[in-house]
Scaffold this motif. Structure first.
Motif, short mmCIF file in Angstrom:
data_model
loop_
_atom_site.label_atom_id
_atom_site.label_comp_id
_atom_site.label_asym_id
_atom_site.label_seq_id
_atom_site.Cartn_x
_atom_site.Cartn_y
_atom_site.Cartn_z
N MET A 135 23.39 -13.15 -53.99
CA MET A 135 23.80 -11.86 -53.92
C MET A 135 25.71 -10.94 -54.41
O MET A 135 25.65 -10.85 -53.92
CB MET A 135 23.93 -12.66 -52.37
CG MET A 135 23.13 -12.34 -51.22
SD MET A 135 22.34 -10.96 -51.12
CE MET A 135 20.85 -11.11 -49.89
N VAL A 136 25.30 -11.80 -55.81
CA VAL A 136 26.10 -11.71 -56.49
C VAL A 136 26.06 -9.49 -56.91
O VAL A 136 25.05 -9.73 -57.38
CB VAL A 136 26.76 -11.72 -57.60
CG1 VAL A 136 27.45 -11.42 -58.54
CG2 VAL A 136 26.99 -13.90 -57.70
N ARG A 137 26.11 -8.88 -56.17
CA ARG A 137 26.19 -7.12 -56.56
C ARG A 137 25.68 -7.52 -58.13
O ARG A 137 25.39 -6.32 -58.69
CB ARG A 137 27.00 -6.56 -56.23
CG ARG A 137 26.90 -4.93 -56.28
CD ARG A 137 27.15 -4.08 -55.15
NE ARG A 137 28.02 -4.24 -53.77
CZ ARG A 137 28.81 -3.91 -53.14
NH1 ARG A 137 30.03 -3.68 -53.81
NH2 ARG A 137 29.14 -4.51 -51.53
N GLU A 138 26.62 -7.27 -59.35
CA GLU A 138 26.68 -7.55 -60.39
C GLU A 138 25.62 -7.70 -60.82
O GLU A 138 24.77 -7.22 -62.16
CB GLU A 138 27.82 -8.32 -60.64
CG GLU A 138 29.13 -7.38 -61.01
CD GLU A 138 29.88 -7.91 -59.53
OE1 GLU A 138 29.47 -8.55 -59.41
OE2 GLU A 138 30.99 -7.95 -59.58
N LEU A 139 24.95 -8.83 -60.96
CA LEU A 139 23.56 -9.55 -60.19
C LEU A 139 22.61 -8.37 -60.50
O LEU A 139 21.68 -8.37 -61.51
CB LEU A 139 23.30 -10.41 -60.70
CG LEU A 139 23.59 -12.13 -61.19
CD1 LEU A 139 23.37 -13.48 -60.80
CD2 LEU A 139 23.83 -11.77 -62.73
N ARG A 188 18.24 -11.29 -46.72
CA ARG A 188 18.42 -9.35 -46.66
C ARG A 188 19.47 -8.95 -46.04
O ARG A 188 19.28 -8.80 -44.62
CB ARG A 188 16.91 -9.35 -45.18
CG ARG A 188 16.01 -10.05 -45.85
CD ARG A 188 14.78 -9.24 -44.83
NE ARG A 188 13.19 -10.51 -45.25
CZ ARG A 188 12.84 -11.52 -45.40
NH1 ARG A 188 13.86 -11.98 -44.19
NH2 ARG A 188 11.84 -12.54 -45.18
N PHE A 189 20.99 -9.08 -46.39
CA PHE A 189 21.62 -8.74 -46.21
C PHE A 189 22.26 -8.23 -47.48
O PHE A 189 21.47 -8.29 -49.32
CB PHE A 189 22.71 -9.43 -45.46
CG PHE A 189 22.78 -10.71 -46.36
CD1 PHE A 189 24.51 -10.79 -47.13
CD2 PHE A 189 22.36 -12.53 -46.06
CE1 PHE A 189 24.21 -12.11 -47.90
CE2 PHE A 189 22.45 -12.95 -46.83
CZ PHE A 189 23.92 -13.48 -47.27
N PRO A 190 23.37 -7.54 -47.36
CA PRO A 190 24.18 -6.73 -48.82
C PRO A 190 24.67 -7.61 -49.57
O PRO A 190 25.32 -8.62 -49.00
CB PRO A 190 25.35 -5.56 -47.69
CG PRO A 190 24.45 -5.99 -46.78
CD PRO A 190 23.89 -6.70 -45.93
N SER A 191 24.68 -7.04 -50.63
CA SER A 191 25.08 -8.01 -51.98
C SER A 191 27.05 -7.66 -52.05
O SER A 191 26.86 -6.77 -51.41
CB SER A 191 24.20 -7.71 -53.47
OG SER A 191 25.01 -6.13 -53.59
#
Lengths: 292, 143
Positions: free
Chosen positions: A10-14, A32-35
């Motif tokens: 859940m790392v947004r940068e990835l 199924r939740f926001p990164s």
């Protein structure tokens, strides 16, 4: 403190740069939740008091056509900070699995292998698919973590992940350093049996199926197994959270609040993992009588 | 009548944390251009709270301790299970209960383009399950 069991899914940068990874995390791994930004991972570690986290990928190309984070992505995250320790994953079904394992260790500097028979759909005692990888792990002197017990991933099949199915591999490779995560739940006794019988089998504490982490861990370790048993295998219990399915803070508190001796707790929370990963070559301190 | 909606996102640091957002609300009101109306501050989460109190560290600590006392970690809660809808274990009943105690919104009048706030009143976004990425909304309604 070391958390031996985290998934950087859940790392947004990835995930924002990799739409295939985002779909795999959602549909195969089932999150199924926001990164969140990478900084949030660091803050979670800080708040939990954890110094370092082992990052785990899962290559399930054959079964699902994807990797739940690739070895190269793990290596890039590890390069960002000393706080991450990277494991690699290879798909036992693929003919190039052994070569990729060599590359991940020698070139990417990853320090362990993660396999997940439930998601990768393989028999962990298969002489054709699994044994050659264990041989390489021994040659490379790295541990292997093999998922055991219930799989929460929609793409996972728990029937492939009974701890007892690892016994043929342990008979063949008694020096293989093997981590059985989640205490093997619900097959806790099978996992315990392996750790009692085979001196290189480690169990991680990332187990939660209902209630709060502290209740689950207290019930499994102190009531179902017993404090005397925990004492007997205390050098091979490793703290794990299974983040981000479970937060690291509450998982740490579950170990902190266990009614065992302080040395046992500190070994679980970091010293055992440091020794296993070659970061601490000191001899383990005795736990004698502490749990009484 | 104008309705200006301003979203503010920040990363929190601690499991429980009172974050003074008074200045950000003042700025949102000033930027809205509204001279006469109402400013609503709302959290978009179910494990945070919004509250108003005196901006003192000891009061902040007391509020945090009160919340932990009222919704104790030692309690037994229904909300403790695998949440298939998002793939996580739901183990944060206390965070939800603390949020329910605080509520998720506060509002103040806007007069002559400024927030009408008591001299000791500060607006807090209260993190109750951090660290997390959190967003609060300032809606300014008026002329």
């Amino acid at each position: 403190m070391i958390d031996i069991h985290t998934h950087p899914v859940m790392v947004r940068e990835l995930v924002e740069k990799d739409r295939k990874l985002a779909a795999a995390v959602r549909d195969v791994f089932g999150l199924r939740f926001p990164s969140g930004p990478l900084e949030l991972f660091y803050r979670e570690l800080d708040e939990a008091g954890v110094d370092q986290a082992v990052l785990l990928p899962i290559d399930c190309t054959h079964a699902h056509g994807c990797a739940i984070v690739t070895n190269d992505q793990i290596a890039r995250l590890v390069a960002e900070t000393h706080r991450f320790i990277g494991f690699c994953s290879v798909d036992p079904h693929l003919p190039g699995a052994g070569g990729e394992l060599e590359r991940a260790v020698s070139e990417l500097r990853l320090v362990g292998l993660k396999l997940d028979p439930a998601l990768q759909r393989f028999n962990p005692s298969s002489r054709a698919h699994a044994f050659p990888l264990y041989e390489r792990c021994l040659a490379l002197d790295i541990p292997v973590m093999i998922h055991c017990g219930m799989s929460l991933a929609p793409g996972g099949a728990s029937r492939f992940a009974r701890p007892i199915s690892l016994e043929p591999a342990l008979e063949q490779f008694p020096d293989l350093k093997l981590i059985v995560p989640h205490l093997g739940w619900p097959y806790v006794e099978e996992a315990l049996m392996l750790s009692v019988r085979y001196r290189n089998v480690y169990l991680d504490t990332s187990v939660l199926y209902a209630g709060a982490p502290k209740d689950t861990l207290r019930h499994l370790l102190l009531k179902r197994l017993g404090a005397h048993v925990v004492e007997a295998i205390a050098f091979r219990l490793l703290f794990g959270s299974n983040y981000p399915r479970v937060d690291i803070r509450r998982s740490v508190r579950a170990v902190r609040e266990l009614e065992v001796g302080e040395t046992v707790r500190e070994n679980i929370l970091g010293r055992n993992a440091a020794r296993l990963l070659g970061m601490d070559d000191s001899r383990p301190e005795t736990h004698a009588k502490e749990a009484e | 009548m104008k309705s200006i909606v301003n979203r503010v996102t920040r990363l929190t640091r601690h499991e429980t944390e009172l974050i003074n957002i008074t200045e950000e609300v003042h700025q949102a009101v000033a930027a809205s251009g509204v001279q006469s109306g109402t400013a609503f501050v709302l959290s978009l989460h179910t494990t945070t709270g919004l509250t108003v109190n005196e901006g003192l560290p000891d009061i902040e600590a007391d509020i945090a301790e009160m919340l932990h006392h009222l919704a104790s970690d030692e309690g037994s809660y229904h909300h403790g299970r695998f949440l298939a809808s998002d793939g996580q274990m739901a183990v944060n009943a206390t965070s939800h209960l603390r949020s329910a105690l605080l509520g998720f919104q506060v509002f103040f009048p806007v007069e002559e383009g400024r927030l009408v706030l008591g001299g000791r009143q500060n607006i807090y976004l209260v993190e109750l399950d951090g660290p997390q990425e959190r967003t609060f909304v300032v809606q300014v309604l008026g002329e």
